[in-house]
Design a protein around this motif. Structure first.
Motif, mmCIF file in Angstrom:
data_model
loop_
_atom_site.group_PDB
_atom_site.id
_atom_site.type_symbol
_atom_site.label_atom_id
_atom_site.label_comp_id
_atom_site.label_asym_id
_atom_site.label_seq_id
_atom_site.Cartn_x
_atom_site.Cartn_y
_atom_site.Cartn_z
ATOM 1 N N ARG A 107 -20.256 46.190 -42.567
ATOM 2 C CA ARG A 107 -21.176 45.823 -41.496
ATOM 3 C C ARG A 107 -22.229 44.866 -42.052
ATOM 4 O O ARG A 107 -22.809 45.118 -43.111
ATOM 5 N N VAL A 109 -25.703 42.599 -40.881
ATOM 6 C CA VAL A 109 -26.727 42.237 -39.903
ATOM 7 C C VAL A 109 -27.534 41.083 -40.477
ATOM 8 O O VAL A 109 -28.091 41.175 -41.569
ATOM 9 N N THR A 131 -20.511 42.551 -37.092
ATOM 10 C CA THR A 131 -21.540 41.611 -37.524
ATOM 11 C C THR A 131 -22.435 41.266 -36.355
ATOM 12 O O THR A 131 -21.960 41.023 -35.247
ATOM 13 N N SER A 132 -23.743 41.247 -36.618
ATOM 14 C CA SER A 132 -24.690 40.929 -35.551
ATOM 15 C C SER A 132 -25.869 40.164 -36.123
ATOM 16 O O SER A 132 -26.053 40.089 -37.339
ATOM 17 N N ILE A 150 -31.083 46.906 -35.778
ATOM 18 C CA ILE A 150 -30.857 47.113 -37.205
ATOM 19 C C ILE A 150 -30.669 48.593 -37.509
ATOM 20 O O ILE A 150 -29.777 48.993 -38.275
ATOM 21 N N GLU A 153 -27.222 49.652 -36.243
ATOM 22 C CA GLU A 153 -26.069 49.064 -36.937
ATOM 23 C C GLU A 153 -25.940 49.537 -38.378
ATOM 24 O O GLU A 153 -24.832 49.617 -38.915
#
Length: 278
Positions: A107, A109, A131-132, A150, A153
């Protein structure tokens, strides 16, 4: 990365982008030879080149360091969570591409507050559920650490890799070590922190070069770009255990092969390191 263009792409300017002011992300893109920048950003690059013709090497060394660090953390350290602060404009081999090639479920961020970065990144990441990108000021750690996305995630009870790669030299305050300590305190044991930073080697000729580049950066439409000394940068890692070889020239941090020629003066003015929280 595409070659540099002199066009300003007015129809592609995202809402909120001010093309009359230089942007850190767009200036970095200009240093890398990208196309997502404007005349005001290229002015910064051209002015730094007046005192350091090889100025682009600052960005190249920084980018190469990020790729090697991301690969190490995913492959050797087994880290599966990444918080990339000040992601910049998407380019080849972004953090998520490097780590997810090794660990597809990792993952990532990204955090940035540049409207152009956000527009490009959201388009790139639209089909990537792991993914962000979050809008926040990376120099306000409590704002970042309190962000709902955040926290949703990333699991802060498990190890996280936190990146401040090519970012902290744009923080002009004298409390950068305290800023970083706030981030470090929030991380679980086994986490890693990676920093890459403009550097004043405190050697006569190199210090003169660093001071000249700093002057061009700070007295530019961008207004930032500090070249700090070794003790100042080392302090940003707090009491983290440094991964060998420690804080070194960015190109000397686990290079992909031997250097066939000495590092250029410009490349000696950017350092990087990775620390692990015990």
């Amino acid at each position: 990365m595409s070659s540099q263009s002199s066009a300003t792409y007015p129809s592609a300017v995202p809402v909120g982008v001010d093309i009359s002011r230089a942007s850190i992300a767009r200036v970095y893109d200009a240093f890398l030879g990208g196309k997502d920048n404007f005349e005001i950003d290229r002015q910064v690059f051209e002015n730094v080149k007046k005192v350091a013709p090889g100025a682009a090497e600052l960005a190249l060394a920084n980018r190469d360091f990020l790729i090697r660090v991301a690969r190490f953390l995913a492959q050797k350290a087994g880290i599966r969570q990444y918080l990339d602060l000040g992601s910049g404009l998407p380019t080849a081999e972004n953090t998520h591409q490097v780590v997810q090639r090794i660990a597809p479920a990792a993952r990532v961020v990204y955090v940035d507050n540049d409207p152009m970065v956000l527009a490009h990144a959201r388009a790139l990441l639209e089909d990537n559920p792991d993914t962000s990108i979050v809008t926040a000021d990376i120099f306000q750690p409590l704002e970042v650490l309190g962000d709902r996305i955040i926290r949703d995630e990333l699991d802060f009870t498990a190890p996280i890799a936190l990146f401040q790669i090519g970012t902290l030299h744009h923080y002009l305050g004298d409390d950068s070590a305290a800023l970083m300590q706030t981030y470090i305190d929030a991380l679980a044991p086994g986490s890693y922190v990676a920093i890459c930073h403009f550097f004043d080697p405190e050697e006569p000729e190199l210090t003169e070069l660093a001071e000249q580049m700093e002057d061009k950066f700070i007295h530019s439409p961008m207004g930032s770009g500090r070249f700090r000394t070794f003790p100042e940068i080392e302090a940003m890692f707090g009491d983290l255990e440094m991964v060998p070889p420690g804080l070194v020239a960015a190109d000397d941090w686990w290079p992909s092969g031997p250097h066939l020629a000495p590092l250029s003066p410009v490349r000696r003015c950017v350092v990087g390191g990775v620390g692990r929280k015990k």
